[in-house]
Scaffold this active site. Structure first.
Site, short mmCIF file in Angstrom:
data_model
loop_
_atom_site.label_atom_id
_atom_site.label_comp_id
_atom_site.label_asym_id
_atom_site.label_seq_id
_atom_site.Cartn_x
_atom_site.Cartn_y
_atom_site.Cartn_z
CB SER A 254 44.88 28.02 35.89
OG SER A 254 44.99 28.50 34.59
CE LYS A 255 53.84 29.20 33.79
NZ LYS A 255 54.41 30.53 33.75
NE ARG A 256 46.82 24.90 31.24
CZ ARG A 256 45.56 24.51 31.33
NH1 ARG A 256 44.70 24.84 30.40
NH2 ARG A 256 45.15 23.79 32.35
N GLY A 258 46.90 33.00 33.12
CA GLY A 258 47.62 34.24 33.41
C GLY A 258 47.68 34.59 34.88
#
Ligand code: GLU
Length: 485
Positions: A254-256, A258
């Site tokens: 997940s981009k959230r 990182g």
């Protein structure tokens, strides 16, 4: 259905391309190519609250640099346009109304407040929220008059309450769900836009998509889509759901949290070809042990039958390995070109970059690690004299001191300063002094770099540093060794 295979990449413009999303694009592209079919780009922007400025350009740019050339899309047109869902906005409502007429959908006027309090009740009971079909019983006239009076409404799909729905997926096989478990999902939202759940079915049908290829997170919704196809009497496409991509610890990317997006990987100095190669194998395997594939080769051998259903582990170490392989396979000139910004970033002085590129090419896995490798070209740091001692090279402090002392006049005498002349001068010294070559090259390399491990050997480094700096560094070594022995 048309006999030509047609796949689509249907990203939502979020501003970045998630690794799993790019893998979907790649597989969709490959399935089209391997079958001599068409690869379509469709922008799914019906979630107007999530729109991001410039996000569509990120999609075009990514497809372009990856070489995933689409045959139809918003930028190039095609016979099934428009290819942006917001531009198709008015096409969806008549289909939803048709479903209402056929008894497969209904108008719902439930307010946000009502739904929120319902959600709360479910939560308190510890149950999963499911719309309670409050509006199912409204007559069509009543619904009509409320719409005419300007009341806000949505259209919901009416799920069967009995029986099962079965569908076939090329990767996951036959999947059956109880219809009673399916929620009356929203098809048209109160802002008039279709939900993804509705638009994808309408568009896949209208665009004649034969193979719906997407992440396995959509598997659980697929029975609902099938019920829509059936309600319309449309042919169901071939489903190819792709395995989940997880990190080595089993968690989701997940981009959230990182995790790197495609753009991040490029910025870190991963090569597009290496990323594509790696993604091709993230959920698919060839029927040989070959690991290095370019896109052209993949276009010939990719097969849906060899897509795996078990989660694919996204392993950065493996991606690094691929990247290193691609870097080593490049010509020096090409490597120099792509490495140049990174080399310049690492250098504080104006030094020749081509020989530096040649030295680092065999030892570079990711371009971003280049600057830190070049620090010693800028300045000679304090180093531990112990590194002059090397058993195999048969060196110790005394031997090193002797060699360095001999090297200074020999190098000072050189009128031509290049790798070969330096190498030849040191080799001549080795013969003259009757010593082993390591007894000269090892101490000189340590003296000019101050490091145990360096890209390149003594003569290569000295050539880049220049005569004056090389002699200065060797003299520093002599001073320090003299004080120690
Ligand atoms: N817009 C959806 C997404 O970005 C597409 C899913 C699909 O391929 O159907 O996840």
């Amino acid at each position: 259905m048309s006999s030509v295979v047609r796949t689509r990449y249907a990203p939502s413009p979020t501003g970045y391309i998630h690794i799993g999303n790019l893998r979907s694009a790649l597989y969709e592209y490959l399935i089209a190519r391997v079958n001599g079919g068409k690869f379509i780009l469709r922008i799914e922007d019906t979630d107007q609250e999530r729109l991001v400025e410039g996000a569509v350009d990120v999609i075009y740019r990514t497809l372009k640099i990856c070489g995933l050339k689409h045959d139809e899309g918003p930028d190039i047109g095609g016979p099934y346009g428009p290819y942006i869902q917001s531009e198709r906005k008015n096409m969806y409502l008549p289909f939803a109304e048709e479903l209402v007429r056929k008894g497969h959908a209904y108008y719902c006027f439930c307010s946000k407040e009502r739904l929120e309090s319902l959600q709360k009740q479910y939560k308190e009971k510890g149950e999963v929220f499911r719309y309670d079909r409050h509006c199912l019983g409204l007559s069509e006239e009543e619904a009509r008059s409320r719409i005419e009076a300007g009341e806000s409404y949505v259209i919901r799909q009416k799920m069967p309450t009995e029986g099962t729905t079965t569908f076939h997926d090329v990767v996951y096989g036959e999947i059956t769900v109880e219809n009673s478990e399916l929620e009356d999902q929203i098809l048209i939202k109160s802002d008039g836009y279709p939900t993804y759940n509705f638009a994808n079915v309408i568009d896949d049908h209208l665009m004649n998509i034969t193979h719906v290829v997407r992440g396995s997170e959509y598997l659980s919704s697929t029975p609902k889509y099938n019920l829509l196809y059936e309600a319309f009497g449309w042919e169901i496409p071939t489903y190819v759901h792709l395995p989940l991509i997880v990190k080595p610890d089993g968690s989701k990317i997940s981009k959230r949290k990182g995790d790197a997006t495609f753009e991040d990987l490029l910025e870190e100095g991963y090569l597009v070809e290496a990323i594509i190669n790696y993604l091709a194998l993230l959920g698919w395997s060839p029927d040989s042990n070959q690991e290095i594939f370019n896109l052209k080769e993949l276009e010939k051998i990719f097969s849906v039958e060899r897509i795996s259903k078990s989660p694919s582990v996204f392993d950065m170490a493996k991606l690094r390995w691929f990247n290193g392989e691609y870097i080593r396979a490049m010509s020096l000139e090409d490597f120099h070109e792509i490495a140049l910004p990174w080399i310049k970033k690492g250098l504080e002085k104006d030094l020749p970059t081509l020989p530096i590129a040649r030295m680092i090419q065999p030892r570079t896995e990711v371009l971003s690690e280049i600057p830190e490798k070049l620090g010693f070209f800028n300045q000679l740091d304090e180093y531990n004299l112990e590194i002059y001692t090397h058993k195999k090279m048969k060196t110790n402090l005394e031997v090193s001191l002797k060699s360095l002392k001999a090297a200074v006049p020999a190098l000072e005498n050189l009128s031509d300063w290049n790798e070969k002349s330096i190498y030849d001068a040191l080799t001549a010294l080795i013969e003259e002094l009757q010593i082993k070559s390591g007894q000269m090259f090892w101490p000189v390399r340590i003296a000019v770099s101050g490091q145990l491990v360096t890209p390149g050997g003594a003569a290569e480094i000295a050539a880049v540093l220049g005569k004056e700096e090389t002699i200065r560094r060797i003299n520093t070594g002599i001073e320090r060794l003299s004080a120690a022995v």
